[in-house]
Design an enzyme around this catalytic site. Sequence first.
Site, PDB file in Angstrom:
ATOM      1  N   HIS A 206      50.560  56.452  31.830  1.00 15.60           N
ATOM      2  CA  HIS A 206      51.070  56.557  30.526  1.00 15.60           C
ATOM      3  C   HIS A 206      52.553  56.749  30.612  1.00 15.60           C
ATOM      4  O   HIS A 206      53.022  57.433  31.665  1.00 15.60           O
ATOM      5  CB  HIS A 206      50.314  57.585  29.747  1.00 15.60           C
TER       6      HIS A 206
ATOM      7  N   HIS B 249      55.774  58.746  28.707  1.00 18.64           N
ATOM      8  CA  HIS B 249      56.035  59.745  27.898  1.00 18.64           C
ATOM      9  C   HIS B 249      57.192  59.117  26.928  1.00 18.64           C
ATOM     10  O   HIS B 249      58.328  58.891  27.827  1.00 18.64           O
ATOM     11  CB  HIS B 249      56.367  60.961  28.514  1.00 18.64           C
TER      12      HIS B 249
HETATM   13  P1  5GP Z   1      51.137  63.765  32.661  1.00 20.66           P
HETATM   14  O1  5GP Z   1      51.154  65.206  32.972  1.00 20.66           O
HETATM   15  O2  5GP Z   1      49.751  63.271  33.122  1.00 20.66           O
HETATM   16  O3  5GP Z   1      52.358  63.066  32.726  1.00 20.66           O
HETATM   17  O4  5GP Z   1      50.965  63.837  30.961  1.00 20.66           O
HETATM   18  C1  5GP Z   1      49.544  63.946  30.441  1.00 20.66           C
HETATM   19  C2  5GP Z   1      49.940  64.359  28.935  1.00 20.66           C
HETATM   20  O5  5GP Z   1      48.704  63.938  28.308  1.00 20.66           O
HETATM   21  C3  5GP Z   1      50.311  65.556  28.486  1.00 20.66           C
HETATM   22  O6  5GP Z   1      51.495  65.829  28.245  1.00 20.66           O
HETATM   23  C4  5GP Z   1      49.429  66.289  27.574  1.00 20.66           C
HETATM   24  O7  5GP Z   1      50.119  67.053  26.732  1.00 20.66           O
HETATM   25  C5  5GP Z   1      48.660  65.087  27.173  1.00 20.66           C
HETATM   26  N1  5GP Z   1      47.373  65.253  26.782  1.00 20.66           N
HETATM   27  C6  5GP Z   1      46.419  65.618  27.497  1.00 20.66           C
HETATM   28  N2  5GP Z   1      45.487  65.723  27.129  1.00 20.66           N
HETATM   29  C7  5GP Z   1      45.261  65.169  25.666  1.00 20.66           C
HETATM   30  C8  5GP Z   1      44.410  64.861  24.802  1.00 20.66           C
HETATM   31  O8  5GP Z   1      43.129  65.141  24.831  1.00 20.66           O
HETATM   32  N3  5GP Z   1      45.299  64.107  23.687  1.00 20.66           N
HETATM   33  C9  5GP Z   1      46.366  64.071  23.543  1.00 20.66           C
HETATM   34  N4  5GP Z   1      46.708  63.565  22.400  1.00 20.66           N
HETATM   35  N5  5GP Z   1      47.426  64.313  24.494  1.00 20.66           N
HETATM   36  C10 5GP Z   1      46.625  64.580  25.520  1.00 20.66           C
END
Ligand code: 5GP
Length: 144
Positions: A99, A101
């Site tokens: 993903h 951001h």
């Molecule tokens: P990463 O740390 O893997 O780059 O980002 C994961 C992101 O997913 C985090 O910013 C977190 O807040 C978001 N996230 C985690 N679980 C959920 C969820 O169930 N729903 C939504 N909308 N965002 C989520």
Amino acid sequence: MEECIFCQIANGKRDAEIIYSDEKVMAFMDHRPIGRGHILVLPREHYRDVFEIPDDILCRVSVIAKKLSIAVKRTFNPLGINLIENNGTDAGQTIFHFHIHIIPRYDSRYNNELAKVAWGRKVVSPDVLRETREKIQKNLETGK
Ligand code: 5GP
Ligand code: ZN
């Protein structure tokens, strides 16, 4: 992937504020936003990270990330916007479904000096830069 929460959102089995959806790409609001308008853009299919995602899907995700960034800028006019994608636990990845951001920035305290400190920048010599560039270039696959 049944246990992946982003697959669950993509399959309609878990709720999210979905802001964009087509046959390959979707985007929804991060549930713990760093700033107002923090969005995640991802492929519907499960790819763990940048090493797994096919080029054509990455292109489609990136184009949508650009369109959504423009919409966020029009809507909230943040001071700046980061597009960030984490690969691996040590790079901050917590959800292992690729993903991007979209993180709007509203706080000018993070300008310049503070932001540089947060990224832990180092001063290195031109020789170190050249050696590093040469090493990576040997492993660069082109024309794929
Ligand atoms: P990463 O740390 O893997 O780059 O980002 C994961 C992101 O997913 C985090 O910013 C977190 O807040 C978001 N996230 C985690 N679980 C959920 C969820 O169930 N729903 C939504 N909308 N965002 C989520
Ligand atoms: Zn997944």
